[in-house]
Each structure stands twice: as C-alpha cells, then as structure tokens.
Design a protein around this motif. Structure first.
Motif, PDB file in Angstrom:
ATOM      1  N   LEU A  58       0.839  -1.193   0.000  1.00  0.00           N
ATOM      2  CA  LEU A  58       0.000   0.000   0.000  1.00  0.00           C
ATOM      3  C   LEU A  58       0.871   1.239   0.000  1.00  0.00           C
ATOM      4  CD1 LEU A  58      -2.870   1.285   0.348  1.00  0.00           C
ATOM      5  CD2 LEU A  58      -2.485   1.141   2.809  1.00  0.00           C
ATOM      6  N   LYS A  59       0.578   2.186  -0.893  1.00  0.00           N
ATOM      7  CA  LYS A  59       1.267   3.475  -0.937  1.00  0.00           C
ATOM      8  C   LYS A  59       0.248   4.529  -0.517  1.00  0.00           C
ATOM      9  CE  LYS A  59       4.242   6.677  -2.482  1.00  0.00           C
ATOM     10  NZ  LYS A  59       5.393   7.070  -1.709  1.00  0.00           N
ATOM     11  N   ILE A  60       0.563   5.284   0.541  1.00  0.00           N
ATOM     12  CA  ILE A  60      -0.348   6.332   0.988  1.00  0.00           C
ATOM     13  C   ILE A  60       0.395   7.659   1.071  1.00  0.00           C
ATOM     14  CG2 ILE A  60      -1.894   4.791   2.263  1.00  0.00           C
ATOM     15  CD1 ILE A  60      -0.534   5.654   4.834  1.00  0.00           C
ATOM     16  N   LYS A  61      -0.367   8.734   0.872  1.00  0.00           N
ATOM     17  CA  LYS A  61       0.197  10.076   0.958  1.00  0.00           C
ATOM     18  C   LYS A  61      -0.115  10.638   2.338  1.00  0.00           C
ATOM     19  CE  LYS A  61       0.431  14.483  -1.356  1.00  0.00           C
ATOM     20  NZ  LYS A  61      -0.192  15.624  -0.808  1.00  0.00           N
ATOM     21  N   VAL A  62       0.933  11.059   3.040  1.00  0.00           N
ATOM     22  CA  VAL A  62       0.784  11.651   4.361  1.00  0.00           C
ATOM     23  C   VAL A  62       1.391  13.046   4.308  1.00  0.00           C
ATOM     24  CG1 VAL A  62       1.398  11.460   6.795  1.00  0.00           C
ATOM     25  CG2 VAL A  62       0.933   9.398   5.475  1.00  0.00           C
ATOM     26  N   ASN A  63       0.611  14.051   4.689  1.00  0.00           N
ATOM     27  CA  ASN A  63       1.133  15.407   4.701  1.00  0.00           C
ATOM     28  C   ASN A  63       2.133  15.583   5.835  1.00  0.00           C
ATOM     29  OD1 ASN A  63      -0.509  16.212   2.552  1.00  0.00           O
ATOM     30  ND2 ASN A  63      -2.201  16.671   3.912  1.00  0.00           N
ATOM     31  N   THR A  64       3.277  16.164   5.501  1.00  0.00           N
ATOM     32  CA  THR A  64       4.284  16.500   6.513  1.00  0.00           C
ATOM     33  C   THR A  64       4.617  17.977   6.366  1.00  0.00           C
ATOM     34  OG1 THR A  64       6.085  15.854   5.040  1.00  0.00           O
ATOM     35  CG2 THR A  64       5.288  14.183   6.574  1.00  0.00           C
ATOM     36  N   TYR A  65       4.988  18.599   7.477  1.00  0.00           N
ATOM     37  CA  TYR A  65       5.235  20.034   7.491  1.00  0.00           C
ATOM     38  C   TYR A  65       6.476  20.358   8.301  1.00  0.00           C
ATOM     39  CZ  TYR A  65       0.189  19.930   6.542  1.00  0.00           C
ATOM     40  OH  TYR A  65      -1.048  19.663   6.023  1.00  0.00           O
ATOM     41  N   GLN A  66       7.147  21.460   7.946  1.00  0.00           N
ATOM     42  CA  GLN A  66       8.138  22.063   8.809  1.00  0.00           C
ATOM     43  C   GLN A  66       7.359  22.718   9.949  1.00  0.00           C
ATOM     44  OE1 GLN A  66      11.426  21.776   8.547  1.00  0.00           O
ATOM     45  NE2 GLN A  66      11.145  20.510   6.727  1.00  0.00           N
ATOM     46  N   ALA A  67       7.978  22.853  11.118  1.00  0.00           N
ATOM     47  CA  ALA A  67       7.274  23.392  12.296  1.00  0.00           C
ATOM     48  C   ALA A  67       6.626  24.737  12.002  1.00  0.00           C
ATOM     49  CB  ALA A  67       8.234  23.501  13.475  1.00  0.00           C
ATOM     50  N   GLU A  68       7.324  25.596  11.270  1.00  0.00           N
ATOM     51  CA  GLU A  68       6.775  26.931  11.009  1.00  0.00           C
ATOM     52  C   GLU A  68       5.599  26.928  10.034  1.00  0.00           C
ATOM     53  OE1 GLU A  68      10.386  26.137   8.507  1.00  0.00           O
ATOM     54  OE2 GLU A  68      10.041  26.151  10.652  1.00  0.00           O
ATOM     55  N   GLU A  69       5.407  25.840   9.315  1.00  0.00           N
ATOM     56  CA  GLU A  69       4.306  25.727   8.357  1.00  0.00           C
ATOM     57  C   GLU A  69       3.183  24.819   8.847  1.00  0.00           C
ATOM     58  OE1 GLU A  69       6.212  24.223   4.901  1.00  0.00           O
ATOM     59  OE2 GLU A  69       7.469  25.986   4.636  1.00  0.00           O
ATOM     60  N   CYS A  70       3.397  24.130   9.935  1.00  0.00           N
ATOM     61  CA  CYS A  70       2.443  23.144  10.436  1.00  0.00           C
ATOM     62  C   CYS A  70       1.166  23.819  10.951  1.00  0.00           C
ATOM     63  CB  CYS A  70       3.090  22.335  11.558  1.00  0.00           C
ATOM     64  SG  CYS A  70       1.947  21.232  12.405  1.00  0.00           S
ATOM     65  N   PRO A  71       0.000  23.437  10.422  1.00  0.00           N
ATOM     66  CA  PRO A  71      -1.243  24.052  10.894  1.00  0.00           C
ATOM     67  C   PRO A  71      -1.530  23.748  12.367  1.00  0.00           C
ATOM     68  CG  PRO A  71      -1.710  22.317   9.291  1.00  0.00           C
ATOM     69  CD  PRO A  71      -0.229  22.481   9.347  1.00  0.00           C
ATOM     70  N   PHE A  72      -1.124  22.591  12.852  1.00  0.00           N
ATOM     71  CA  PHE A  72      -1.333  22.243  14.263  1.00  0.00           C
ATOM     72  C   PHE A  72      -0.436  23.087  15.164  1.00  0.00           C
ATOM     73  CE2 PHE A  72      -2.356  18.331  11.879  1.00  0.00           C
ATOM     74  CZ  PHE A  72      -3.708  18.266  12.178  1.00  0.00           C
ATOM     75  N   CYS A  73       0.815  23.291  14.715  1.00  0.00           N
ATOM     76  CA  CYS A  73       1.751  24.118  15.494  1.00  0.00           C
ATOM     77  C   CYS A  73       1.244  25.556  15.564  1.00  0.00           C
ATOM     78  CB  CYS A  73       3.145  24.084  14.884  1.00  0.00           C
ATOM     79  SG  CYS A  73       3.881  22.434  14.863  1.00  0.00           S
ATOM     80  N   LYS A  74       0.723  26.067  14.459  1.00  0.00           N
ATOM     81  CA  LYS A  74       0.207  27.437  14.425  1.00  0.00           C
ATOM     82  C   LYS A  74      -0.937  27.625  15.416  1.00  0.00           C
ATOM     83  CE  LYS A  74       1.543  28.505   9.691  1.00  0.00           C
ATOM     84  NZ  LYS A  74       1.090  28.812   8.344  1.00  0.00           N
ATOM     85  N   GLU A  75      -1.687  26.556  15.663  1.00  0.00           N
ATOM     86  CA  GLU A  75      -2.819  26.627  16.599  1.00  0.00           C
ATOM     87  C   GLU A  75      -2.427  26.152  17.994  1.00  0.00           C
ATOM     88  OE1 GLU A  75      -6.490  24.965  15.149  1.00  0.00           O
ATOM     89  OE2 GLU A  75      -5.988  25.498  13.083  1.00  0.00           O
ATOM     90  N   ASN A  76      -1.120  25.950  18.228  1.00  0.00           N
ATOM     91  CA  ASN A  76      -0.605  25.494  19.526  1.00  0.00           C
ATOM     92  C   ASN A  76      -1.219  24.177  19.985  1.00  0.00           C
ATOM     93  OD1 ASN A  76       1.240  27.605  19.896  1.00  0.00           O
ATOM     94  ND2 ASN A  76      -0.422  28.945  20.564  1.00  0.00           N
ATOM     95  N   ILE A  77      -1.510  23.290  19.042  1.00  0.00           N
ATOM     96  CA  ILE A  77      -2.005  21.954  19.373  1.00  0.00           C
ATOM     97  C   ILE A  77      -0.779  21.081  19.652  1.00  0.00           C
ATOM     98  CG2 ILE A  77      -3.247  19.919  18.531  1.00  0.00           C
ATOM     99  CD1 ILE A  77      -4.890  21.874  16.764  1.00  0.00           C
ATOM    100  N   PRO A  78      -0.635  20.529  20.863  1.00  0.00           N
ATOM    101  CA  PRO A  78       0.579  19.769  21.202  1.00  0.00           C
ATOM    102  C   PRO A  78       0.645  18.427  20.477  1.00  0.00           C
ATOM    103  CG  PRO A  78      -1.018  19.627  22.976  1.00  0.00           C
ATOM    104  CD  PRO A  78      -1.592  20.590  21.966  1.00  0.00           C
ATOM    105  N   LEU A  79       1.874  17.976  20.274  1.00  0.00           N
ATOM    106  CA  LEU A  79       2.090  16.639  19.721  1.00  0.00           C
ATOM    107  C   LEU A  79       1.707  15.609  20.768  1.00  0.00           C
ATOM    108  CD1 LEU A  79       5.583  17.066  18.047  1.00  0.00           C
ATOM    109  CD2 LEU A  79       3.389  16.917  16.897  1.00  0.00           C
ATOM    110  N   ILE A  80       1.052  14.561  20.347  1.00  0.00           N
ATOM    111  CA  ILE A  80       0.688  13.490  21.263  1.00  0.00           C
ATOM    112  C   ILE A  80       1.773  12.420  21.253  1.00  0.00           C
ATOM    113  CG2 ILE A  80      -1.003  11.678  21.730  1.00  0.00           C
ATOM    114  CD1 ILE A  80      -3.093  13.587  20.444  1.00  0.00           C
ATOM    115  N   LYS A  81       2.241  12.074  20.064  1.00  0.00           N
ATOM    116  CA  LYS A  81       3.299  11.082  19.917  1.00  0.00           C
ATOM    117  C   LYS A  81       4.135  11.477  18.708  1.00  0.00           C
ATOM    118  CE  LYS A  81       4.146   6.187  19.269  1.00  0.00           C
ATOM    119  NZ  LYS A  81       3.582   4.890  18.989  1.00  0.00           N
ATOM    120  N   PRO A  82       5.467  11.649  18.874  1.00  0.00           N
ATOM    121  CA  PRO A  82       6.285  12.110  17.757  1.00  0.00           C
ATOM    122  C   PRO A  82       6.561  11.036  16.712  1.00  0.00           C
ATOM    123  CG  PRO A  82       7.645  11.744  19.671  1.00  0.00           C
ATOM    124  CD  PRO A  82       6.220  11.526  20.104  1.00  0.00           C
ATOM    125  N   GLY A  83       6.192   9.805  16.931  1.00  0.00           N
ATOM    126  CA  GLY A  83       6.470   8.738  15.978  1.00  0.00           C
ATOM    127  C   GLY A  83       7.497   7.784  16.524  1.00  0.00           C
TER     128      GLY A  83
END
Length: 107
Positions: free
Chosen positions: A78-103
């Motif tokens: 299976l090939k899936i597309k997952v969006n990844t972002y630099q911290a300054e571009e991350c929509p979750f970071c911009k909204e101060n949503i904390p990471l739950i698990k870094p991977g």
C-alpha cells in the motif's frame, strides 16, 4: 527461508539474539512502514556488515513523500500520501495543538 529481525542496541541497529547472515546470502529487507527510508538504510548496512546481498526491499506500507536513497526501489502493498510540514508551516503548530506522539523516531 529464514526470517531474521534487527533491534536497536544503544541506538545502533543490529542483528540480535544469535541471528547471523552468512556471507553472500541473498537477503530481502522488509519493513512494516517506510517513511523516510532511514531505518531501511540501517537494515541494509547490517546486511552489508555480514557481506549479504540485498535482493529486494519491501514494506507493508510506503508513506514516503520523496524519492528514497536506497539501492533498490522498494515494493509495498500500500502506498499512501501523508502530509508532513516544517514546524513553522504546520497548521497544528500554528494553533498550539501539542504533539501526542512524535512517531517511532525522534529527529
């Protein structure tokens, strides 16, 4: 066919538990998930240390977004597309949503 696996020991990927790869053995490198290819590169290095021959690379899931620097093109179920972002571009970071698990790997 033998089924061997690796584990990290002090941060270094190694064959453990008495496993060995005989010189010039053909080895199929398999992963559960390929994202950046770094773990796959570590597995390939382990095979090379034992003088094994990489006959193929595969994964259940390929979620890589860029061309991987691997000696063979990986095959996946299976090939899936997952969006990844630099911290300054991350929509979750911009909204101060904390990471739950870094991977599975901390960069």
């Amino acid at each position: 066919a033998k089924a061997l696996f690796t584990e990290r020991e002090n941060g270094i990927m190694r064959l453990r538990r008495g496993f060995k790869i005989l010189p010039f053995s053909r080895v199929l490198v398999l992963e559960d998930v390929i994202t950046t290819g770094k773990s796959t590169q570590e597995l390939i290095q382990v095979v090379k240390e034992y003088k094994g021959i990489i006959s193929g690379i595969g994964a259940l899931i390929d979620r890589s977004s860029e061309e991987l620097d691997l000696p063979l093109k990986p095959k996946s179920l299976l090939k899936i597309k997952v969006n990844t972002y630099q911290a300054e571009e991350c929509p979750f970071c911009k909204e101060n949503i904390p990471l739950i698990k870094p991977g599975s790997r901390i960069f």
